[in-house]
Design an enzyme around this catalytic site. Sequence first.
Site, PDB file in Angstrom:
ATOM      1  CG  ASP A   9       9.121  59.834  48.689  1.00 56.92           C
ATOM      2  OD1 ASP A   9       7.991  60.344  48.592  1.00 56.92           O
ATOM      3  OD2 ASP A   9       9.939  60.164  49.564  1.00 56.92           O
ATOM      4  CG  ASP A  11       9.221  66.464  49.633  1.00 52.52           C
ATOM      5  OD1 ASP A  11       9.726  67.586  49.627  1.00 52.52           O
ATOM      6  OD2 ASP A  11       8.151  66.190  49.041  1.00 52.52           O
ATOM      7  CG  ASP A 173      12.150  59.335  52.731  1.00 51.35           C
ATOM      8  OD1 ASP A 173      11.143  59.341  51.995  1.00 51.35           O
ATOM      9  OD2 ASP A 173      12.316  60.142  53.667  1.00 51.35           O
TER      10      ASP A 173
END
Length: 219
Positions: A9, A11, A173
Site C-alpha cells: 500500500d 499512503d 495499514d
Amino acid sequence: MEIKAFAFDLDGTLVDSIADLARAANAARADLGLAPLTEARVASYVGDGASSLVARTLADDHGAEFTGTALQKEAMNHFDMHYKRGLTIDTTFYPQVQITLSRLHERGFPLAIVTNKPERYTLPLLRELGVSEHFEVVVAGDTLPHKKPSPEPLLHVAARLGISPTELLMVGDSKNDVLAAQAAECPVIAVSYGYGGQMDDMGADRVIHHFADLLEFID
C-alpha cells in the site's frame, strides 16, 4: 511463508502523506466556504480513494459516499487542482522505508504498489519521491475495474509477476489491505503506524511496528 514478491500500500504504509492530503482537502473546503478540518480528522477519512476522501471531507462524515452530486463534483475539481499542485510538499517516507525497499530490490525481489489512490496522483508522486524504479507493477485505484478490498489488484500483480498469490506478500495499514489479501489468498502483514487504526484485531498474519522488520521474512 515462501515469499517471492512484495506488494505495498502507499499512503500510511510507505509514505506519510496526510499533511498534503489535508492541505488539499481543506483548500477545497475553503473554496466552498467551509471551515478547515484537523489533519487527524482527514486521516480518518483516508483509505478508499480520492472520491471517497472528498465526499467524507466535504460532509465531515465517515459515512458519506461520492454519488456524483454537483457539489461533490465541484469539491473534487478543487481537491484535484490543489493536490496536483503539491503532491510532495510535506509528504515523507516513514522511517526505514527507503533503505528497506532498496535492500529488497537488491536481493532481487519484485516489488509492486497496490493502492486505492488514483493513477493521476500515484504515478507522479512515485516519480517525485524518486522510487519509481523500485516497482515492477503499480496498481492504482482506477487501474482496474475494482480496487481494494477486492482481490483483483493483488491477483493482477501475481499474474503479471508470474507467481502464485500465496507467494505475494501484501503490506498495508488498513482493513482494506487485509481483506484484499485474504480474498486473494495472499499472506498479509499490517504496519501499526499508519492511518488504519488498531491493526491487531484486523486479521493480518502479523503486525509489525518498524518497516525494516520485513527483512526478517527474507533473511
